[in-house]
Motif scaffolding. Structure first.
Motif, PDB file in Angstrom:
ATOM      1  N   ASP A 170       0.849  -1.185   0.000  1.00 46.28           N
ATOM      2  CA  ASP A 170       0.000   0.000   0.000  1.00 46.28           C
ATOM      3  C   ASP A 170       0.885   1.234   0.000  1.00 46.28           C
ATOM      4  OD1 ASP A 170      -2.236   1.568   0.012  1.00 46.28           O
ATOM      5  OD2 ASP A 170      -2.791   1.185   2.099  1.00 46.28           O
ATOM      6  N   GLU A 171       0.336   2.327  -0.530  1.00 48.98           N
ATOM      7  CA  GLU A 171       1.031   3.599  -0.493  1.00 48.98           C
ATOM      8  C   GLU A 171       0.621   4.376   0.760  1.00 48.98           C
ATOM      9  OE1 GLU A 171      -0.587   2.464  -3.154  1.00 48.98           O
ATOM     10  OE2 GLU A 171       0.664   2.672  -4.944  1.00 48.98           O
ATOM     11  N   MET A 172       1.600   4.938   1.445  1.00 47.85           N
ATOM     12  CA  MET A 172       1.356   5.753   2.633  1.00 47.85           C
ATOM     13  C   MET A 172       1.791   7.181   2.329  1.00 47.85           C
ATOM     14  SD  MET A 172       2.873   3.032   5.425  1.00 47.85           S
ATOM     15  CE  MET A 172       2.401   4.060   6.821  1.00 47.85           C
ATOM     16  N   ALA A 173       0.893   8.124   2.573  1.00 42.81           N
ATOM     17  CA  ALA A 173       1.172   9.519   2.244  1.00 42.81           C
ATOM     18  C   ALA A 173       2.301  10.072   3.107  1.00 42.81           C
ATOM     19  CB  ALA A 173      -0.088  10.360   2.428  1.00 42.81           C
ATOM     20  N   LEU A 174       3.161  10.910   2.476  1.00 46.64           N
ATOM     21  CA  LEU A 174       4.265  11.545   3.173  1.00 46.64           C
ATOM     22  C   LEU A 174       4.139  13.063   3.061  1.00 46.64           C
ATOM     23  CD1 LEU A 174       7.260   9.429   1.777  1.00 46.64           C
ATOM     24  CD2 LEU A 174       6.126   9.119   3.978  1.00 46.64           C
ATOM     25  N   ARG A 175       4.692  13.760   4.031  1.00 46.92           N
ATOM     26  CA  ARG A 175       4.791  15.216   3.918  1.00 46.92           C
ATOM     27  C   ARG A 175       5.937  15.521   2.970  1.00 46.92           C
ATOM     28  NH1 ARG A 175       7.765  19.288   6.310  1.00 46.92           N
ATOM     29  NH2 ARG A 175       8.828  17.761   7.666  1.00 46.92           N
ATOM     30  N   ARG A 176       5.650  16.222   1.911  1.00 45.32           N
ATOM     31  CA  ARG A 176       6.658  16.497   0.896  1.00 45.32           C
ATOM     32  C   ARG A 176       7.643  17.536   1.422  1.00 45.32           C
ATOM     33  NH1 ARG A 176       3.910  16.825  -5.022  1.00 45.32           N
ATOM     34  NH2 ARG A 176       6.070  16.371  -5.546  1.00 45.32           N
ATOM     35  N   ALA A 177       8.897  17.130   1.567  1.00 49.12           N
ATOM     36  CA  ALA A 177       9.925  18.026   2.108  1.00 49.12           C
ATOM     37  C   ALA A 177      11.300  17.492   1.741  1.00 49.12           C
ATOM     38  CB  ALA A 177       9.785  18.139   3.624  1.00 49.12           C
ATOM     39  N   ILE A 178      12.265  18.398   1.658  1.00 53.83           N
ATOM     40  CA  ILE A 178      13.655  18.049   1.386  1.00 53.83           C
ATOM     41  C   ILE A 178      14.492  18.422   2.601  1.00 53.83           C
ATOM     42  CG2 ILE A 178      15.661  18.435  -0.084  1.00 53.83           C
ATOM     43  CD1 ILE A 178      13.384  16.938  -1.419  1.00 53.83           C
ATOM     44  N   GLU A 179      15.316  17.482   3.061  1.00 52.10           N
ATOM     45  CA  GLU A 179      16.175  17.724   4.226  1.00 52.10           C
ATOM     46  C   GLU A 179      17.607  17.303   3.909  1.00 52.10           C
ATOM     47  OE1 GLU A 179      14.645  15.798   7.663  1.00 52.10           O
ATOM     48  OE2 GLU A 179      12.746  16.902   7.663  1.00 52.10           O
ATOM     49  N   TRP A 180      18.549  17.991   4.547  1.00 48.26           N
ATOM     50  CA  TRP A 180      19.972  17.677   4.397  1.00 48.26           C
ATOM     51  C   TRP A 180      20.432  16.941   5.645  1.00 48.26           C
ATOM     52  CZ3 TRP A 180      23.779  17.283   1.057  1.00 48.26           C
ATOM     53  CH2 TRP A 180      25.098  17.325   1.493  1.00 48.26           C
ATOM     54  N   ASN A 181      21.013  15.758   5.499  1.00 48.52           N
ATOM     55  CA  ASN A 181      21.431  14.970   6.655  1.00 48.52           C
ATOM     56  C   ASN A 181      22.924  15.076   6.940  1.00 48.52           C
ATOM     57  OD1 ASN A 181      22.622  13.461   4.642  1.00 48.52           O
ATOM     58  ND2 ASN A 181      21.675  11.508   5.221  1.00 48.52           N
ATOM     59  N   GLY A 182      23.575  16.017   6.274  1.00 44.96           N
ATOM     60  CA  GLY A 182      25.008  16.185   6.456  1.00 44.96           C
ATOM     61  C   GLY A 182      25.817  15.566   5.335  1.00 44.96           C
ATOM     62  N   GLU A 183      25.190  14.658   4.577  1.00 44.35           N
ATOM     63  CA  GLU A 183      25.871  14.008   3.457  1.00 44.35           C
ATOM     64  C   GLU A 183      25.062  14.091   2.169  1.00 44.35           C
ATOM     65  OE1 GLU A 183      26.731  10.018   4.527  1.00 44.35           O
ATOM     66  OE2 GLU A 183      28.139  10.552   6.131  1.00 44.35           O
ATOM     67  N   ASN A 184      23.730  13.907   2.294  1.00 49.16           N
ATOM     68  CA  ASN A 184      22.864  13.897   1.114  1.00 49.16           C
ATOM     69  C   ASN A 184      21.564  14.630   1.407  1.00 49.16           C
ATOM     70  OD1 ASN A 184      24.493  11.972  -0.603  1.00 49.16           O
ATOM     71  ND2 ASN A 184      24.047  10.613   1.130  1.00 49.16           N
ATOM     72  N   TYR A 185      20.920  15.037   0.326  1.00 44.49           N
ATOM     73  CA  TYR A 185      19.573  15.565   0.440  1.00 44.49           C
ATOM     74  C   TYR A 185      18.587  14.401   0.441  1.00 44.49           C
ATOM     75  CZ  TYR A 185      21.093  20.374  -0.263  1.00 44.49           C
ATOM     76  OH  TYR A 185      21.684  21.606  -0.107  1.00 44.49           O
ATOM     77  N   LEU A 186      17.668  14.400   1.379  1.00 42.22           N
ATOM     78  CA  LEU A 186      16.671  13.347   1.506  1.00 42.22           C
ATOM     79  C   LEU A 186      15.288  13.890   1.193  1.00 42.22           C
ATOM     80  CD1 LEU A 186      17.880  11.783   4.885  1.00 42.22           C
ATOM     81  CD2 LEU A 186      18.573  11.162   2.559  1.00 42.22           C
ATOM     82  N   GLY A 187      14.440  13.019   0.671  1.00 40.09           N
ATOM     83  CA  GLY A 187      13.076  13.419   0.379  1.00 40.09           C
ATOM     84  C   GLY A 187      12.694  13.241  -1.074  1.00 40.09           C
ATOM     85  N   PHE A 188      13.684  12.927  -1.910  1.00 45.67           N
ATOM     86  CA  PHE A 188      13.403  12.694  -3.323  1.00 45.67           C
ATOM     87  C   PHE A 188      12.961  11.249  -3.546  1.00 45.67           C
ATOM     88  CE2 PHE A 188      16.542  16.181  -3.479  1.00 45.67           C
ATOM     89  CZ  PHE A 188      15.816  17.104  -4.220  1.00 45.67           C
ATOM     90  N   VAL A 189      12.418  10.977  -4.728  1.00 44.47           N
ATOM     91  CA  VAL A 189      12.061   9.618  -5.110  1.00 44.47           C
ATOM     92  C   VAL A 189      13.283   8.719  -4.957  1.00 44.47           C
ATOM     93  CG1 VAL A 189      11.496   8.167  -7.090  1.00 44.47           C
ATOM     94  CG2 VAL A 189      10.164  10.230  -6.647  1.00 44.47           C
ATOM     95  N   ASN A 190      13.074   7.555  -4.340  1.00 42.86           N
ATOM     96  CA  ASN A 190      14.178   6.625  -4.095  1.00 42.86           C
ATOM     97  C   ASN A 190      13.606   5.217  -4.042  1.00 42.86           C
ATOM     98  OD1 ASN A 190      16.320   5.073  -3.067  1.00 42.86           O
ATOM     99  ND2 ASN A 190      17.104   6.782  -1.856  1.00 42.86           N
ATOM    100  N   PHE A 191      14.057   4.346  -4.945  1.00 45.39           N
ATOM    101  CA  PHE A 191      13.561   2.978  -4.973  1.00 45.39           C
ATOM    102  C   PHE A 191      14.659   1.974  -4.643  1.00 45.39           C
ATOM    103  CE2 PHE A 191      15.109   3.979  -9.133  1.00 45.39           C
ATOM    104  CZ  PHE A 191      15.708   2.832  -9.609  1.00 45.39           C
ATOM    105  N   GLY A 192      15.704   2.436  -3.944  1.00 42.94           N
ATOM    106  CA  GLY A 192      16.784   1.548  -3.555  1.00 42.94           C
ATOM    107  C   GLY A 192      18.041   1.801  -4.344  1.00 42.94           C
ATOM    108  N   GLN A 193      17.886   2.179  -5.614  1.00 49.43           N
ATOM    109  CA  GLN A 193      18.986   2.643  -6.440  1.00 49.43           C
ATOM    110  C   GLN A 193      18.629   4.065  -6.848  1.00 49.43           C
ATOM    111  OE1 GLN A 193      21.932   1.197  -7.444  1.00 49.43           O
ATOM    112  NE2 GLN A 193      21.506  -0.463  -6.014  1.00 49.43           N
TER     113      GLN A 193
END
Length: 217
Positions: free
Chosen positions: A86-109
């Motif tokens: 099932d798809e679970m809704a997320l709050r759309r946001a971009i965050e920096w974790n010190g190494e990468n930007y997180l929050g973009f589409v990501n399917f493992g690769q």
């Protein structure tokens, strides 16, 4: 030409190209691989690349390892499970974790693009044991949207990975999204006229169960 194999290992450029192409269109991937022989890796190789640990998007290596231990505890009998997603809704946001930007589409690769969309949902896969009393999430993907073709590929990949661990999947449950019903047709089911809710994968019959509570919405 970069589409070469080096000591049975694929160059990083090939891994990125193959993973991105397979996620965007498994059908196009199959066409290119069939016409260029072994220039691109087998889908089972891609399935291994989908596996991640430490909570990263993809199919969880930790969960699959846990399944192997469970399978050994049940031997010579097998654990019988139903797969649901099932798809679970997320709050759309971009965050920096010190190494990468997180929050973009990501399917493992991670897809590489200057216009990479922001993920708005997490597509989660869950196993529910039918001859026991446990549940186990086996993976998730951060998505903007997923087509029926992409879901078909991910469901088959999930079933293959779970089966390799010694656990049998006998059903697939999903909600009433149009893409999910289109996926069922691609798998070989028929949901109108002469009803046939069963599809065959690797010579095993698997039943689909659209969730009635979700289909009414």
């Amino acid at each position: 030409m970069f589409l070469k194999v080096r000591k049975n290992k694929f160059f990083p450029e090939v891994r990125k190209f193959a993973s991105n192409l397979h996620f965007i269109s498994p059908r196009a991937y199959g066409f290119i691989r069939n016409n260029f022989k072994t220039s691109l890796p087998h889908v089972r190789t891609l399935a291994r690349w989908y596996q991640h640990i430490n909570g990263e998007p993809g199919f969880s290596s930790e969960s699959l390892q846990a399944l192997k231990h469970l399978a050994k505890s049940k031997s010579p009998q097998r654990w019988i499970c139903g797969l649901s997603f099932d798809e679970m809704a997320l709050r759309r946001a971009i965050e920096w974790n010190g190494e990468n930007y997180l929050g973009f589409v990501n399917f493992g690769q991670q897809l590489e693009s200057d216009n990479l969309p922001i993920a708005k949902e997490a597509l989660v896969f869950m196993l529910t044991c039918l001859n026991g009393s446990w549940k186990l999430p086996v993976g998730y993907f951060l998505v903007d949207r997923t087509t029926s073709e992409q879901k078909t590929s991910l469901v088959k990949t999930c079933i293959d990975l779970v089966s390799d661990c010694g656990v049998e999947v006998v059903s697939v449950t999903f909600d009433g999204r149009a893409a999910n019903f289109a996926m069922a047709k691609l798998l070989g089911c028929k949901l109108d006229g002469d009803l046939n809710p069963v599809f065959e994968h690797k010579l095993k019959k698997i039943v689909i169960f659209p969730d009635p509570s979700q289909c009414l919405n």
